[in-house]
Design a protein around this motif. Sequence first.
Motif, PDB file in Angstrom:
ATOM      1  N   GLY A   1       0.815  -1.210   0.000  1.00 33.86           N
ATOM      2  CA  GLY A   1       0.000   0.000   0.000  1.00 33.86           C
ATOM      3  C   GLY A   1       0.848   1.259   0.000  1.00 33.86           C
ATOM      4  O   GLY A   1       0.532   2.241  -0.685  1.00 33.86           O
ATOM      5  N   ALA A   2       1.943   1.238   0.745  1.00 37.68           N
ATOM      6  CA  ALA A   2       2.834   2.400   0.779  1.00 37.68           C
ATOM      7  C   ALA A   2       3.442   2.669  -0.594  1.00 37.68           C
ATOM      8  O   ALA A   2       3.515   3.821  -1.034  1.00 37.68           O
ATOM      9  CB  ALA A   2       3.934   2.186   1.816  1.00 37.68           C
ATOM     10  N   LEU A   3       3.850   1.618  -1.296  1.00 40.84           N
ATOM     11  CA  LEU A   3       4.392   1.802  -2.646  1.00 40.84           C
ATOM     12  C   LEU A   3       3.320   2.300  -3.607  1.00 40.84           C
ATOM     13  O   LEU A   3       3.608   3.103  -4.501  1.00 40.84           O
ATOM     14  CB  LEU A   3       5.024   0.514  -3.164  1.00 40.84           C
ATOM     15  CG  LEU A   3       6.399   0.193  -2.592  1.00 40.84           C
ATOM     16  CD1 LEU A   3       6.837  -1.205  -2.984  1.00 40.84           C
ATOM     17  CD2 LEU A   3       7.414   1.226  -3.042  1.00 40.84           C
ATOM     18  N   ALA A   4       2.091   1.835  -3.431  1.00 42.48           N
ATOM     19  CA  ALA A   4       0.997   2.335  -4.279  1.00 42.48           C
ATOM     20  C   ALA A   4       0.839   3.838  -4.099  1.00 42.48           C
ATOM     21  O   ALA A   4       0.562   4.563  -5.064  1.00 42.48           O
ATOM     22  CB  ALA A   4      -0.311   1.618  -3.944  1.00 42.48           C
ATOM     23  N   LEU A   5       1.021   4.306  -2.871  1.00 39.06           N
ATOM     24  CA  LEU A   5       0.848   5.730  -2.574  1.00 39.06           C
ATOM     25  C   LEU A   5       2.069   6.578  -2.927  1.00 39.06           C
ATOM     26  O   LEU A   5       1.927   7.694  -3.424  1.00 39.06           O
ATOM     27  CB  LEU A   5       0.516   5.910  -1.086  1.00 39.06           C
ATOM     28  CG  LEU A   5      -0.836   5.355  -0.642  1.00 39.06           C
ATOM     29  CD1 LEU A   5      -0.947   5.390   0.871  1.00 39.06           C
ATOM     30  CD2 LEU A   5      -1.977   6.095  -1.295  1.00 39.06           C
ATOM     31  N   THR A   6       3.274   6.065  -2.679  1.00 38.22           N
ATOM     32  CA  THR A   6       4.480   6.861  -2.898  1.00 38.22           C
ATOM     33  C   THR A   6       4.980   6.819  -4.329  1.00 38.22           C
ATOM     34  O   THR A   6       5.653   7.731  -4.778  1.00 38.22           O
ATOM     35  CB  THR A   6       5.647   6.400  -1.997  1.00 38.22           C
ATOM     36  OG1 THR A   6       5.997   5.060  -2.346  1.00 38.22           O
ATOM     37  CG2 THR A   6       5.305   6.520  -0.541  1.00 38.22           C
ATOM     38  N   GLY A   7       4.681   5.725  -5.019  1.00 40.02           N
ATOM     39  CA  GLY A   7       5.211   5.543  -6.362  1.00 40.02           C
ATOM     40  C   GLY A   7       6.496   4.741  -6.338  1.00 40.02           C
ATOM     41  O   GLY A   7       7.060   4.472  -5.278  1.00 40.02           O
ATOM     42  N   PRO A   8       6.988   4.370  -7.514  1.00 37.59           N
ATOM     43  CA  PRO A   8       8.094   3.421  -7.612  1.00 37.59           C
ATOM     44  C   PRO A   8       9.483   4.038  -7.537  1.00 37.59           C
ATOM     45  O   PRO A   8      10.463   3.328  -7.381  1.00 37.59           O
ATOM     46  CB  PRO A   8       7.889   2.812  -8.990  1.00 37.59           C
ATOM     47  CG  PRO A   8       7.329   3.950  -9.789  1.00 37.59           C
ATOM     48  CD  PRO A   8       6.416   4.674  -8.820  1.00 37.59           C
ATOM     49  N   GLY A   9       9.601   5.339  -7.688  1.00 36.12           N
ATOM     50  CA  GLY A   9      10.909   5.971  -7.747  1.00 36.12           C
ATOM     51  C   GLY A   9      11.440   6.040  -9.172  1.00 36.12           C
ATOM     52  O   GLY A   9      10.813   5.579 -10.125  1.00 36.12           O
ATOM     53  N   ARG A  10      12.608   6.617  -9.281  1.00 35.72           N
ATOM     54  CA  ARG A  10      13.213   6.892 -10.588  1.00 35.72           C
ATOM     55  C   ARG A  10      13.666   5.621 -11.303  1.00 35.72           C
ATOM     56  O   ARG A  10      13.663   5.557 -12.531  1.00 35.72           O
ATOM     57  CB  ARG A  10      14.406   7.821 -10.376  1.00 35.72           C
ATOM     58  CG  ARG A  10      15.008   8.347 -11.654  1.00 35.72           C
ATOM     59  CD  ARG A  10      16.116   9.327 -11.388  1.00 35.72           C
ATOM     60  NE  ARG A  10      15.712  10.258 -10.345  1.00 35.72           N
ATOM     61  CZ  ARG A  10      16.535  10.999  -9.625  1.00 35.72           C
ATOM     62  NH1 ARG A  10      17.820  10.938  -9.830  1.00 35.72           N
ATOM     63  NH2 ARG A  10      16.084  11.812  -8.703  1.00 35.72           N
ATOM     64  N   TYR A  11      14.080   4.597 -10.568  1.00 36.49           N
ATOM     65  CA  TYR A  11      14.597   3.368 -11.183  1.00 36.49           C
ATOM     66  C   TYR A  11      13.452   2.374 -11.381  1.00 36.49           C
ATOM     67  O   TYR A  11      13.364   1.348 -10.716  1.00 36.49           O
ATOM     68  CB  TYR A  11      15.711   2.781 -10.326  1.00 36.49           C
ATOM     69  CG  TYR A  11      16.804   3.783 -10.052  1.00 36.49           C
ATOM     70  CD1 TYR A  11      17.469   4.405 -11.098  1.00 36.49           C
ATOM     71  CD2 TYR A  11      17.137   4.132  -8.758  1.00 36.49           C
ATOM     72  CE1 TYR A  11      18.465   5.353 -10.857  1.00 36.49           C
ATOM     73  CE2 TYR A  11      18.127   5.072  -8.499  1.00 36.49           C
ATOM     74  CZ  TYR A  11      18.786   5.679  -9.561  1.00 36.49           C
ATOM     75  OH  TYR A  11      19.758   6.619  -9.313  1.00 36.49           O
ATOM     76  N   SER A  12      12.593   2.720 -12.306  1.00 37.25           N
ATOM     77  CA  SER A  12      11.392   1.915 -12.541  1.00 37.25           C
ATOM     78  C   SER A  12      10.939   2.056 -13.990  1.00 37.25           C
ATOM     79  O   SER A  12      11.292   3.019 -14.676  1.00 37.25           O
ATOM     80  CB  SER A  12      10.258   2.392 -11.623  1.00 37.25           C
ATOM     81  OG  SER A  12       9.871   3.717 -11.985  1.00 37.25           O
ATOM     82  N   LEU A  13      10.130   1.103 -14.417  1.00 33.27           N
ATOM     83  CA  LEU A  13       9.540   1.212 -15.753  1.00 33.27           C
ATOM     84  C   LEU A  13       8.520   2.344 -15.815  1.00 33.27           C
ATOM     85  O   LEU A  13       8.388   2.987 -16.861  1.00 33.27           O
ATOM     86  CB  LEU A  13       8.907  -0.118 -16.175  1.00 33.27           C
ATOM     87  CG  LEU A  13       9.909  -1.241 -16.485  1.00 33.27           C
ATOM     88  CD1 LEU A  13       9.174  -2.528 -16.833  1.00 33.27           C
ATOM     89  CD2 LEU A  13      10.852  -0.837 -17.603  1.00 33.27           C
ATOM     90  N   ASP A  14       7.823   2.587 -14.726  1.00 33.93           N
ATOM     91  CA  ASP A  14       6.884   3.718 -14.704  1.00 33.93           C
ATOM     92  C   ASP A  14       7.618   5.021 -15.028  1.00 33.93           C
ATOM     93  O   ASP A  14       7.145   5.821 -15.841  1.00 33.93           O
ATOM     94  CB  ASP A  14       6.188   3.845 -13.341  1.00 33.93           C
ATOM     95  CG  ASP A  14       5.027   2.890 -13.153  1.00 33.93           C
ATOM     96  OD1 ASP A  14       4.444   2.443 -14.167  1.00 33.93           O
ATOM     97  OD2 ASP A  14       4.701   2.595 -11.988  1.00 33.93           O
ATOM     98  N   HIS A  15       8.765   5.225 -14.416  1.00 28.28           N
ATOM     99  CA  HIS A  15       9.541   6.448 -14.669  1.00 28.28           C
ATOM    100  C   HIS A  15      10.053   6.466 -16.108  1.00 28.28           C
ATOM    101  O   HIS A  15       9.960   7.492 -16.792  1.00 28.28           O
ATOM    102  CB  HIS A  15      10.699   6.552 -13.676  1.00 28.28           C
ATOM    103  CG  HIS A  15      11.523   7.788 -13.856  1.00 28.28           C
ATOM    104  ND1 HIS A  15      11.087   9.020 -13.408  1.00 28.28           N
ATOM    105  CD2 HIS A  15      12.715   7.992 -14.453  1.00 28.28           C
ATOM    106  CE1 HIS A  15      12.000   9.921 -13.720  1.00 28.28           C
ATOM    107  NE2 HIS A  15      13.001   9.322 -14.353  1.00 28.28           N
ATOM    108  N   LEU A  16      10.558   5.331 -16.563  1.00 25.67           N
ATOM    109  CA  LEU A  16      11.088   5.236 -17.920  1.00 25.67           C
ATOM    110  C   LEU A  16      10.018   5.543 -18.968  1.00 25.67           C
ATOM    111  O   LEU A  16      10.293   6.151 -19.993  1.00 25.67           O
ATOM    112  CB  LEU A  16      11.672   3.840 -18.151  1.00 25.67           C
ATOM    113  CG  LEU A  16      12.357   3.581 -19.484  1.00 25.67           C
ATOM    114  CD1 LEU A  16      13.633   4.411 -19.587  1.00 25.67           C
ATOM    115  CD2 LEU A  16      12.677   2.113 -19.631  1.00 25.67           C
ATOM    116  N   LEU A  17       8.784   5.148 -18.671  1.00 30.13           N
ATOM    117  CA  LEU A  17       7.672   5.350 -19.612  1.00 30.13           C
ATOM    118  C   LEU A  17       6.967   6.691 -19.420  1.00 30.13           C
ATOM    119  O   LEU A  17       5.918   6.929 -20.007  1.00 30.13           O
ATOM    120  CB  LEU A  17       6.663   4.207 -19.483  1.00 30.13           C
ATOM    121  CG  LEU A  17       7.207   2.821 -19.844  1.00 30.13           C
ATOM    122  CD1 LEU A  17       6.198   1.738 -19.506  1.00 30.13           C
ATOM    123  CD2 LEU A  17       7.587   2.762 -21.322  1.00 30.13           C
TER     124      LEU A  17
END
Length: 185
Positions: free
Chosen positions: A119-135
Motif C-alpha cells: 500500500g505504501a508503494l501504491a501511494l508513494t510511487g516506484p521511484g526513478r529506477y522503474s519502468l513507470d519512470h522510464l515510460l
Amino acid sequence: MTCGNARDLGLLALRGALGGTLAAHGVQKLFGWLGGGGLDGSAAAMDSMGFRPGHRNALAAGLGEAGGGTLLALGLATPAAGAAGLGTMVAAAAVHAPNGFFAAGGGMEYPILLGAASGALALTGPGRYSLDHLLGGGLARPGLGLAAVGTAAAASAVVLVRRRRALHAEAAAVEARAANLDVLP
C-alpha cells in the motif's frame, strides 16, 4: 550520492524484495511452483478458509500476488500493483488474525507487513529506477495511488464480508445437524 538517488535506490530495493516475495507466493498458488499447492490445492485451501468459491478466490489471490508482485518489482503500474498486493494481504491477515499478531505463532504479522509495504508503494510511487519512470509516469500519475488503495480497501471489505457470511452459514449448519442428532430417538 544525493538524497534523491538514495531514496530511489531504497524504493528499488523495497520493490524488488517485496515484489519477489509476493510473486513467489503467487506462483505457488497458481502453478504449484516453489513447493506450492497449485490452483487445485489452493482452491481447496481457500474453500476451507471460507473464501467461496475456492477456485475463483485462489485464482484472484494468485494473480494478485504473482501479477502484483511482478509489476511491483519492475515498477510498472505501481499504484495498481501495490493495491493488488495490499488487497490480497488484507484477506491473508484476516485468516491469520485468530492466531494473534506474531508470525511465529501463525499470526498476522507477515501479511500485515507485506500489505502495508504494498500500500505504501501504491501511494508513494516506484521511484526513478522503474519502468513507470522510464515510460513517463503515465501509469503512476499522482492520485492514482490513493484511488487504487481505496479500491483495494473496498474490494477487500466485500471479500471479507462474504467470507464471514460463508463461515457463519457453515457454523449454523453444523449446529443444526447437532441439534437434529440430539432429538433423534
